[in-house]
Design a protein around this motif. Structure first.
Motif, mmCIF file in Angstrom:
data_model
loop_
_atom_site.group_PDB
_atom_site.id
_atom_site.type_symbol
_atom_site.label_atom_id
_atom_site.label_comp_id
_atom_site.label_asym_id
_atom_site.label_seq_id
_atom_site.Cartn_x
_atom_site.Cartn_y
_atom_site.Cartn_z
ATOM 1 N N HIS A 280 0.841 -1.208 0.000
ATOM 2 C CA HIS A 280 0.000 0.000 0.000
ATOM 3 C C HIS A 280 0.865 1.244 0.000
ATOM 4 O O HIS A 280 0.623 2.184 -0.766
ATOM 5 C CB HIS A 280 -0.924 0.014 1.221
ATOM 6 C CG HIS A 280 -2.070 -0.923 1.093
ATOM 7 N ND1 HIS A 280 -2.726 -1.430 2.178
ATOM 8 C CD2 HIS A 280 -2.668 -1.460 0.012
ATOM 9 C CE1 HIS A 280 -3.699 -2.235 1.766
ATOM 10 N NE2 HIS A 280 -3.671 -2.268 0.453
ATOM 11 N N ASN A 281 1.876 1.243 0.872
ATOM 12 C CA ASN A 281 2.786 2.395 0.901
ATOM 13 C C ASN A 281 3.471 2.584 -0.443
ATOM 14 O O ASN A 281 3.513 3.697 -0.984
ATOM 15 C CB ASN A 281 3.852 2.211 1.984
ATOM 16 C CG ASN A 281 3.281 2.448 3.368
ATOM 17 O OD1 ASN A 281 2.267 3.137 3.515
ATOM 18 N ND2 ASN A 281 3.916 1.882 4.382
ATOM 19 N N ALA A 282 4.003 1.494 -0.983
ATOM 20 C CA ALA A 282 4.737 1.588 -2.242
ATOM 21 C C ALA A 282 3.820 2.131 -3.341
ATOM 22 O O ALA A 282 4.219 2.990 -4.131
ATOM 23 C CB ALA A 282 5.306 0.223 -2.625
ATOM 24 N N ARG B 268 9.837 -3.213 -3.196
ATOM 25 C CA ARG B 268 10.623 -2.036 -3.595
ATOM 26 C C ARG B 268 9.774 -1.127 -4.461
ATOM 27 O O ARG B 268 8.805 -1.565 -5.080
ATOM 28 C CB ARG B 268 11.845 -2.461 -4.435
ATOM 29 C CG ARG B 268 12.867 -3.267 -3.685
ATOM 30 C CD ARG B 268 14.132 -3.416 -4.525
ATOM 31 N NE ARG B 268 13.925 -4.262 -5.701
ATOM 32 C CZ ARG B 268 14.174 -3.871 -6.944
ATOM 33 N NH1 ARG B 268 14.610 -2.633 -7.197
ATOM 34 N NH2 ARG B 268 13.981 -4.704 -7.957
ATOM 35 N N ASP B 269 10.169 0.155 -4.539
ATOM 36 C CA ASP B 269 9.490 1.060 -5.465
ATOM 37 C C ASP B 269 10.473 2.095 -5.975
ATOM 38 O O ASP B 269 11.629 2.116 -5.548
ATOM 39 C CB ASP B 269 8.285 1.718 -4.770
ATOM 40 C CG ASP B 269 8.703 2.544 -3.563
ATOM 41 O OD1 ASP B 269 9.637 3.356 -3.682
ATOM 42 O OD2 ASP B 269 8.103 2.340 -2.478
ATOM 43 N N ASP B 270 10.024 2.955 -6.889
ATOM 44 C CA ASP B 270 10.921 3.998 -7.396
ATOM 45 C C ASP B 270 10.490 5.368 -6.879
ATOM 46 O O ASP B 270 10.445 6.339 -7.608
ATOM 47 C CB ASP B 270 10.993 3.962 -8.927
ATOM 48 C CG ASP B 270 9.620 4.138 -9.567
ATOM 49 O OD1 ASP B 270 8.620 4.249 -8.808
ATOM 50 O OD2 ASP B 270 9.536 4.165 -10.812
ATOM 51 N N GLY C 74 -0.504 9.921 8.976
ATOM 52 C CA GLY C 74 -0.073 8.540 9.229
ATOM 53 C C GLY C 74 0.157 8.300 10.707
ATOM 54 O O GLY C 74 0.298 9.223 11.500
ATOM 55 N N THR C 75 0.195 7.065 11.074
ATOM 56 C CA THR C 75 0.454 6.713 12.471
ATOM 57 C C THR C 75 1.831 6.100 12.636
ATOM 58 O O THR C 75 2.319 5.949 13.756
ATOM 59 C CB THR C 75 -0.562 5.674 12.966
ATOM 60 O OG1 THR C 75 -0.457 4.531 12.113
ATOM 61 C CG2 THR C 75 -1.962 6.212 12.926
ATOM 62 N N GLY C 76 2.424 5.671 11.521
ATOM 63 C CA GLY C 76 3.692 4.961 11.614
ATOM 64 C C GLY C 76 3.538 3.552 12.141
ATOM 65 O O GLY C 76 4.497 2.841 12.359
ATOM 66 N N GLY D 253 2.233 0.951 10.644
ATOM 67 C CA GLY D 253 2.474 -0.112 9.663
ATOM 68 C C GLY D 253 3.882 -0.663 9.783
ATOM 69 O O GLY D 253 4.077 -1.881 9.900
ATOM 70 N N LEU D 254 4.849 0.229 9.758
ATOM 71 C CA LEU D 254 6.242 -0.216 9.832
ATOM 72 C C LEU D 254 6.558 -0.794 11.206
ATOM 73 O O LEU D 254 7.288 -1.776 11.326
ATOM 74 C CB LEU D 254 7.186 0.948 9.526
ATOM 75 C CG LEU D 254 7.122 1.438 8.069
ATOM 76 C CD1 LEU D 254 7.981 2.684 7.880
ATOM 77 C CD2 LEU D 254 7.557 0.341 7.105
ATOM 78 N N HIS D 255 5.963 -0.188 12.221
ATOM 79 C CA HIS D 255 6.164 -0.684 13.583
ATOM 80 C C HIS D 255 5.720 -2.141 13.693
ATOM 81 O O HIS D 255 6.428 -2.999 14.216
ATOM 82 C CB HIS D 255 5.378 0.206 14.552
ATOM 83 C CG HIS D 255 5.430 -0.271 15.967
ATOM 84 N ND1 HIS D 255 6.551 -0.136 16.745
ATOM 85 C CD2 HIS D 255 4.492 -0.900 16.720
ATOM 86 C CE1 HIS D 255 6.305 -0.663 17.941
ATOM 87 N NE2 HIS D 255 5.064 -1.129 17.948
HETATM 88 N N1 LIG Z 1 7.368 3.112 0.015
HETATM 89 C C1 LIG Z 1 7.551 4.285 0.662
HETATM 90 N N2 LIG Z 1 8.124 5.339 0.033
HETATM 91 C C2 LIG Z 1 8.298 6.489 0.688
HETATM 92 N N3 LIG Z 1 7.940 6.702 1.978
HETATM 93 C C3 LIG Z 1 7.389 5.715 2.645
HETATM 94 C C4 LIG Z 1 7.164 4.453 2.032
HETATM 95 N N4 LIG Z 1 6.580 3.620 2.946
HETATM 96 C C5 LIG Z 1 6.452 4.343 4.071
HETATM 97 N N5 LIG Z 1 6.932 5.598 3.900
HETATM 98 C C6 LIG Z 1 6.956 6.648 4.943
HETATM 99 O O1 LIG Z 1 6.996 6.017 6.214
HETATM 100 C C7 LIG Z 1 5.906 6.495 7.020
HETATM 101 C C8 LIG Z 1 5.447 5.385 7.969
HETATM 102 O O2 LIG Z 1 4.921 4.332 7.236
HETATM 103 P P1 LIG Z 1 3.897 3.359 7.945
HETATM 104 O O3 LIG Z 1 3.412 2.382 6.969
HETATM 105 O O4 LIG Z 1 4.498 2.852 9.183
HETATM 106 O O5 LIG Z 1 2.787 4.403 8.349
HETATM 107 P P2 LIG Z 1 1.241 4.249 8.443
HETATM 108 O O6 LIG Z 1 0.779 5.353 9.288
HETATM 109 O O7 LIG Z 1 0.889 2.886 8.849
HETATM 110 O O8 LIG Z 1 0.827 4.475 6.960
HETATM 111 P P3 LIG Z 1 0.507 5.887 6.274
HETATM 112 O O9 LIG Z 1 1.551 6.874 6.725
HETATM 113 O O10 LIG Z 1 0.619 5.571 4.824
HETATM 114 O O11 LIG Z 1 -0.849 6.221 6.705
HETATM 115 C C9 LIG Z 1 4.865 6.954 6.045
HETATM 116 O O12 LIG Z 1 4.030 7.948 6.581
HETATM 117 C C10 LIG Z 1 5.739 7.528 4.931
HETATM 118 O O13 LIG Z 1 6.180 8.841 5.264
#
Ligand SMILES: Nc1ncnc2c1ncn2[C@@H]1O[C@H](COP(=O)(O)OP(=O)(O)OP(=O)(O)O)[C@@H](O)[C@H]1O
Lengths: 217, 555
Positions: free
Chosen positions: A128-130, A154-156, A178-180, A182-184
């Motif tokens: 979704h992020n990509a 990966r993405d560009d 965003g909440t961050g 997803g990555l957490h």
């Molecule tokens: N593929 C990507 N390319 C560029 N930045 C990214 C990418 N994926 C994540 N990020 C950055 O990392 C931040 C944290 O991502 P994460 O998925 O943890 O957040 P989220 O709150 O769950 O999702 P979102 O910010 O999309 O609502 C994003 O807000 C964005 O700034």
């Protein structure tokens, strides 16, 4: 009538998932009309719906984590099947706006051991992020590195912002909506995969775009 | 980086348009949405069912290649109960794809044995792409297993085993699936040591819970119950939600003569998943044997409640609940149980027999011996017309006769029960207690001794003759033993064994073979899942092949 809050919570969740599933399937069934004004709105609705699904999953995971029960349930799965499934999902979400590539490195094992539900959740979030940040294309790949399975999105795009790469995580909900989370969660999911003393890992890098890589022992 | 293509190009392998699908969901909106999703990728032959009952009737009347079933089906049976019943009744076979839809990922751990597990799980909500991918993977896997499944259906377990070995060597993608199936084949063939080694091989790759359960089972079948218990206790520390482990641990405890432990373990299992009828039945039996009447009553009642429409509930279950209630002296509850079950029990002679015995016992307890006698006469009539009941109920009947002074009838019935259970300490002890309570200890001792001695003697002589290679005479002895004890699984299995041996060495006797076939079916009824049965079936198949006899139908 007396309510048992646990039962009530469980049946609410059940209802919520049913309705979200229905909503997603309903949106999927809206035919395209080759009219950007129409199709674009449908696409947005689909993506939004997927986002809500994702947030719900995260909410459930928080609930479970608070009860101390995120234990991966490991079984044998085919990494190739997983990549193909993610590719098809990404293609359907991208709807031709972006290219979706995928690949399996030749030495990738035919089967690997992981919790498919958790791993898919982490990777779908990355996809979704990509899809949101990529300029033209995203890549979904499986491979192997020093005995650990690698699953990469990966993405560009411009790449991850510096604070994210350097491991900065704020406790408070941050920035642009965003909440961050997803990555957490992706990191947490990777790290709960432990095998014979070796742990899983989430590796983020910028290399001609953002590189999101889960390594599983 | 060099990359392999991910496209499978399976279009020619999988013909979605030909796939006959059944969607089971209690919510109409979901059913039509799933139908639409399936039709998006070409599945158009779709039927729908809103409940387990409806699903079963559709499956009885149609053939399906693919069943997509929600775990939660509202009132009545859930998706897992439906799956178990379909497998148990042979309404679907290994070629049928069964995908369970669930709202909870935790569900995956509930069903651990391959027999009870669906082909895959979908966690809600999911997209059409994911569903298509999962379905395609399963269909391709079934294609790879096609020959193995065919051999399995023909009871040719050794050929199925070789098929697994070929898959293990040639298709790394199906390595774990093939190993898993092979492990179950090895256990069915009685090759427990090889099964143990195989599960250890899987565990060396990864300690997946189902492999650890398989290992524990292989250990248990080798009577290494201490090791099996250790393995299972550890699995439960790691994965306390794994209900299948409680079931197996209960069996292991029983094998170790720890019936209190078995009850405690099953109570834990029931607390996690109380819907499984067979788990409640087992808990009821064990609690009853432990003298814990309150727990037994609760478990039997729950089994009846959860399994009201299930094949796993028979008149015996009503008889069991009533017996506990009788032992508690709660005649009001007995009357209530019979009243609620009246329609079900009257529908079969076995059910009528349960009713007659229970009412007889109840009248006797209420101090109305004439009434009691009337009911027991009715029971005797039903029995002579072919109705059958399990041993505990028959003992209850004998006990009542004895209390009413009908000593001869009581002694003869107890004699019959003892002949059919000459090696069951539990039942013989129960019979002894009945005589003790009636102050007829001496008569009882001689009756029981006479009943078991005859059968035991014939059996021992038969086995001895067989060991000396005199199969003809061995067959005569053991068939005589079977005549004395037609419901005694140990005796019947011995008889089948020498008949097969005799035919093998001395030539075909079709009548004898047919008799052996019937006895083997009876043994399977009396001792379901007994470890010798699969081996005997296999042996029978080999004999049939050797003499070119075609089996009428695979049972
Ligand atoms: N593929 C990507 N390319 C560029 N930045 C990214 C990418 N994926 C994540 N990020 C950055 O990392 C931040 C944290 O991502 P994460 O998925 O943890 O957040 P989220 O709150 O769950 O999702 P979102 O910010 O999309 O609502 C994003 O807000 C964005 O700034």
């Amino acid at each position: 009538m007396k309510f048992d809050s646990n039962d009530l919570y469980a049946s609410l969740m059940h209802e919520l998932k049913n309705h979200l599933g229905l909503l997603a399937m309903t949106i999927d069934s809206i035919p395209l009309q080759n009219d950007p004004a129409h199709d674009g709105v449908v696409d947005d609705a689909r993506l939004l719906c997927q986002r809500v699904v994702e947030r719900l999953q995260q909410a459930l995971l928080i609930y479970k984590a608070a009860n101390g029960q995120i234990k991966p349930s490991i079984d044998a799965y085919s990494p190739e099947d997983l990549v193909r499934e993610l590719r098809d999902t990404a293609v359907s979400l991208a709807r031709g706006r972006l290219e979706v590539h995928c690949g399996i490195a030749p030495e990738t094992p035919a089967i690997a051991f992981f919790d498919r539900t958790l791993i898919e959740m982490a990777l779908i979030n990355a996809i979704h992020n990509a899809l949101a940040y990529a300029r033209t294309a995203i890549w979904i790949e499986a491979g192997i590195e020093a005995g650990r399975l690698t699953l990469t999105v990966r993405d560009d795009s411009e790449g991850f912002p510096e604070p994210i790469l350097s491991g900065y995580t704020s406790d408070a909900p941050n920035r642009s909506g965003g909440t961050g989370l997803g990555l957490h969660f992706a990191r947490m999911i990777a790290e709960t995969h432990v095998n014979q003393g070796r742990g899983g890992e989430l590796r983020l890098a910028n290399q001609n775009g953002a590189v999101f890589c889960v390594l599983l022992p | 980086m060099a990359q392999n293509a991910v496209n499978r190009g399976n279009d020619e392998l999988i013909n979605y348009a030909a796939l006959r699908a059944l969607v089971v969901d209690d919510y109409p909106g979901m059913r039509s949405a799933l139908k639409l999703t399936l039709s998006n990728f070409g599945v158009t032959k779709i039927q729908m069912a809103g409940s387990a009952t409806e699903a079963i009737s559709r499956i009885q009347n149609n053939t399906f290649d693919f069943i997509l079933c929600d775990f939660n089906l509202g009132e009545g049976r859930d998706g897992q109960q439906l799956l178990e019943e379909l497998r148990h009744r042979g309404l679907i076979n290994l070629d049928t794809v069964f995908i369970m839809v669930t709202a909870e990922s935790i569900y995956e751990k509930v069903a651990a044995t391959a027999e009870l597990a669906p082909d895959d799980y979908m966690i809600k909500p999911f997209s059409a792409e994911v569903l298509r991918n999962r379905l395609e993977s399963i269909l391709l896997r079934k294609l790879a297993f096609k020959e193995i499944y065919r051999h399995f259906k023909e009871h040719d377990l050794v050929a199925a085993l070789h098929g697994c070995d070929r898959l293990i060597d040639s298709k790394p993608k199906y390595l774990v699936d093939a190993l898993r199936f092979k492990g179950e084949l090895l256990n069915a063939l009685g090759r427990f040591e090889e099964a143990e080694a195989l599960y250890r091989q899987i565990i060396n790759m990864r300690a997946i819970p189902w492999a650890r359960l398989g290992l524990a089972n292989a250990l248990h079948l080798q009577k290494k119950d201490a090791q099996a218990e250790e393995e299972l206790r550890d699995v439960l520390v790691q994965a306390p939600e794994m209900v299948a482990a409680y079931d197996m641990l209960a069996n292991v405890c029983l094998a170790r003569n720890d019936s209190a432990g078995a009850q405690a373990v099953l109570e834990q299992g029931v607390a996690i998943s109380g819907k499984t009828v067979r788990r409640q039945q087992k808990l009821g039996e064990i609690a009853h044997a432990n003298g814990d009447l309150e727990s037994a009553r609760k478990a039997y009642a729950t089994a009846l409640d959860k399994g009201r429409h299930s094949v796993f509930v028979t008149p015996t279950d009503y008889g069991n609940l009533c017996q506990v209630q009788l032992e508690q002296g709660d005649l009001k509850a007995v009357a209530e149980t019979l009243k609620n079950a009246k329609n079900i029990l009257q529908a079969s002679t076995d059910g009528q027999l349960v009713m007659a015995v229970v009412q007889g016992v109840a009248q006797q307890q209420a101090g109305k011996p004439e009434e009691a006698d009337k009911f027991l006469r009715e029971a005797a009539r039903l029995r002579s017309d072919g109705a059958s009941a399990d041993a505990p109920l028959l003992l209850k009947m004998a006990e009542t006769w004895m209390a009413g002074g009908q000593l001869e009838a009581a002694d003869s019935l107890i004699n019959e029960v003892a002949r059919n259970a000459h090696d069951s300490d539990v039942l013989l002890e129960k019979a002894k207690q009945i005589y003790l309570a009636a102050g007829r200890e001496d008569v009882g001792a001689s009756n029981l001794k006479a009943a078991t001695a005859d059968v035991r003697k014939l059996n021992n002589e038969g086995v001895l003759l067989a060991q000396k290679g005199e199969y003809r005479q061995a067959v005569d002895k053991l068939l005589a033993a079977c005549h004395e004890a037609p419901r005694n699984p140990r005796i019947i299995m011995n008889a089948v064994w020498v008949v097969l041996k005799c035919i093998d060495l001395e030539g075909m006797d079709e009548e004898l073979l047919e008799q052996a076939r019937r006895y083997l079916d009876e043994a399977a009824r009396q001792a379901p899942g007994h470890s010798r049965i699969a081996g005997l079936r296999l042996h029978m198949k080999e004999i049939e092949n050797k003499f070119g006899i075609r089996r009428r139908s695979a049972t």
